[in-house]
Design a protein around this motif. Structure first.
Motif, short mmCIF file in Angstrom:
data_model
loop_
_atom_site.label_atom_id
_atom_site.label_comp_id
_atom_site.label_asym_id
_atom_site.label_seq_id
_atom_site.Cartn_x
_atom_site.Cartn_y
_atom_site.Cartn_z
N ILE A 122 0.88 -1.18 0.06
CA ILE A 122 -0.07 -0.31 -0.15
C ILE A 122 0.88 1.20 0.16
O ILE A 122 0.68 2.12 -0.62
CB ILE A 122 -1.13 0.09 1.07
CG1 ILE A 122 -2.06 -1.21 1.07
CG2 ILE A 122 -1.54 1.07 1.44
CD1 ILE A 122 -2.87 -1.34 2.31
N GLU A 123 1.88 1.20 0.91
CA GLU A 123 2.77 2.38 1.04
C GLU A 123 3.58 2.54 -0.45
O GLU A 123 3.57 3.66 -0.68
CB GLU A 123 3.87 2.19 2.13
CG GLU A 123 4.83 3.26 2.21
CD GLU A 123 5.79 2.98 3.31
OE1 GLU A 123 6.09 4.06 4.05
OE2 GLU A 123 6.25 1.83 3.33
N ALA A 124 3.99 1.61 -1.08
CA ALA A 124 4.77 1.70 -2.35
C ALA A 124 3.74 2.31 -3.56
O ALA A 124 4.17 3.01 -4.14
CB ALA A 124 5.08 0.33 -2.62
N MET A 125 2.74 1.69 -3.43
CA MET A 125 1.63 1.96 -4.46
C MET A 125 1.24 3.46 -4.47
O MET A 125 1.10 4.18 -5.46
CB MET A 125 0.38 0.95 -4.69
CG MET A 125 0.60 -0.38 -5.25
SD MET A 125 -0.51 -1.30 -5.46
CE MET A 125 -1.57 -0.69 -6.76
N SER A 126 0.94 3.99 -3.13
CA SER A 126 0.70 5.27 -2.74
C SER A 126 1.79 6.15 -3.22
O SER A 126 1.42 7.32 -3.65
CB SER A 126 0.34 5.44 -1.12
OG SER A 126 -0.91 4.56 -0.95
N ILE A 184 3.48 10.49 -9.83
CA ILE A 184 2.88 10.52 -11.05
C ILE A 184 1.82 11.65 -10.92
O ILE A 184 1.11 11.95 -11.82
CB ILE A 184 2.39 9.18 -11.75
CG1 ILE A 184 1.58 8.50 -10.81
CG2 ILE A 184 3.52 8.52 -11.80
CD1 ILE A 184 0.82 7.49 -11.39
N GLY A 185 1.56 12.52 -9.81
CA GLY A 185 0.90 13.47 -9.61
C GLY A 185 -0.39 13.67 -8.71
O GLY A 185 -0.95 14.65 -8.90
N LEU A 225 -5.55 10.73 -2.17
CA LEU A 225 -6.23 10.18 -3.07
C LEU A 225 -5.35 8.90 -3.58
O LEU A 225 -6.06 7.92 -4.04
CB LEU A 225 -6.41 11.11 -4.26
CG LEU A 225 -7.12 10.61 -5.56
CD1 LEU A 225 -8.58 10.13 -5.19
CD2 LEU A 225 -7.25 11.69 -6.65
N ALA A 226 -4.13 9.04 -3.63
CA ALA A 226 -3.26 7.82 -4.02
C ALA A 226 -3.47 6.63 -2.97
O ALA A 226 -3.55 5.55 -3.62
CB ALA A 226 -1.97 8.36 -3.86
N GLN A 227 -3.69 7.05 -1.86
CA GLN A 227 -3.80 6.05 -0.83
C GLN A 227 -5.27 5.52 -1.04
O GLN A 227 -5.50 4.03 -0.88
CB GLN A 227 -3.39 6.51 0.44
CG GLN A 227 -3.86 5.31 1.52
CD GLN A 227 -2.86 5.95 3.16
OE1 GLN A 227 -1.92 6.48 3.07
NE2 GLN A 227 -3.57 5.62 4.08
N GLN A 238 -8.76 0.92 -1.77
CA GLN A 238 -9.97 0.34 -2.24
C GLN A 238 -9.67 -0.63 -3.45
O GLN A 238 -10.34 -1.54 -3.70
CB GLN A 238 -10.94 1.40 -2.84
CG GLN A 238 -12.17 1.01 -3.37
CD GLN A 238 -13.10 0.22 -2.26
OE1 GLN A 238 -12.95 0.71 -1.02
NE2 GLN A 238 -13.79 -0.94 -2.48
N THR A 239 -8.64 -0.62 -4.27
CA THR A 239 -8.18 -1.58 -5.39
C THR A 239 -7.72 -2.84 -4.62
O THR A 239 -8.36 -4.03 -5.11
CB THR A 239 -7.02 -0.98 -6.00
OG1 THR A 239 -7.45 0.00 -6.64
CG2 THR A 239 -6.83 -1.99 -7.06
#
Length: 268
Positions: A179-183, A189-190, A195-197, A202-203
């Motif tokens: 989760i931390e890495a994807m966030s 990427i902006g 929102l990234a988290q 949710q994904t």
């Protein structure tokens, strides 16, 4: 029914918070840090929760969750057995302390060994357990009713407890890292951090529910998302190139091996 907690650290406190949602249970709590126990008590909003000392808890409870460090577990059980309610069921959550050692410490009394994970606090936990020969079916029904608010509870042979711990017990930490890495990359990427988290969390929830509810193989569900020449297959290829699956497999294997090492160290 009276349920005691001796030791309300991270795991004991998480279980206690979840179980406290059943207001028909009377909760008795103790901890070596009285301030910590009082802090937990103020959070529970439970009508009958109260602080007691260890001896009072085992004398009056039907079930007692022992949330002690493994090094303290056996000696504390031996100390408390003499003053315990003869119908008490002991519940240990100490990693690496096997059922035989727990049973030897309390004699011919019911003992359940559990391995929960921290999401029990919010009702989405995964707890495995094994019971000794003195635990009757009625004890197990009461135990499972007590644990119902915590999430999923599964009985296992003790030979599988270490493997289950490596996935369910340690697994939340691995998922938090993902989760931390994807966030983080979402921010790169902006996307705003919140929102990234949100998108990441949710994904993961949705993907897990797809596996759970459809009972399809994860590979088949992955294939349904990866259209030819598309964005998803580009990302999947990058994960493979960087050893994503190997890293996940190694994480669980290392956790399993370390769990077994710790158990051997305690025996020695």
């Amino acid at each position: 029914m009276k349920v005691g907690f001796i030791g309300v650290g991270n795991m004991g406190g998480a279980l206690c918070k979840s179980i406290a949602s059943n207001t028909e249970i009377e909760l008795l709590i103790s901890n070596h840090s009285v301030a910590k126990a009082e802090g937990l008590l103020s959070q529970l909003n439970h009508p009958s929760a109260q602080l007691m000392d260890n001896e009072q808890i085992v004398a009056h409870s039907d079930f007692v969750f022992m949330g002690l460090k493994p090094a303290m577990m056996v000696s504390m059980l031996q100390q408390l057995t003499a003053v315990a309610n003869p119908k008490l069921t002991w519940i240990s959550m100490a990693a690496g302390i096997e059922l035989t050692a727990l049973t030897d410490a309390v004699g011919q009394q019911p003992v359940i060994r559990i391995m929960p994970n921290t999401p029990v606090e919010i009702g989405f936990g995964m707890t495995t357990y094994v019971a000794n020969e003195y635990v009757q079916s009625s004890n197990l029904k009461h135990f499972e009713a007590i644990m119902a608010p915590t999430g999923t509870v599964v009985a296992l042979p003790e030979s599988l407890m270490d493997a289950a711990t490596a996935i369910a017990g340690c697994g939340p930490a691995f998922v938090y890292q993902m989760i931390e890495a994807m966030s983080d990359v979402g921010v790169k990427i902006g996307l705003p951090r919140y929102l990234a988290q949100q998108l990441t969390v949710q994904t993961l929830i949705g993907a897990a529910q797809m596996v759970e509810q459809t009972q399809k193989h994860p590979g088949a569900l992955k294939d349904a998302v990866t259209s030819p020449g598309g964005s998803t297959i580009a990302g999947v290829t990058a994960l493979e190139a960087n050893g994503f699956r190997h890293a996940a497999i190694e994480a669980v294997l290392k956790a399993f091996e370390r769990t077994q090492q710790l158990k051997e160290e305690k025996r020695g």
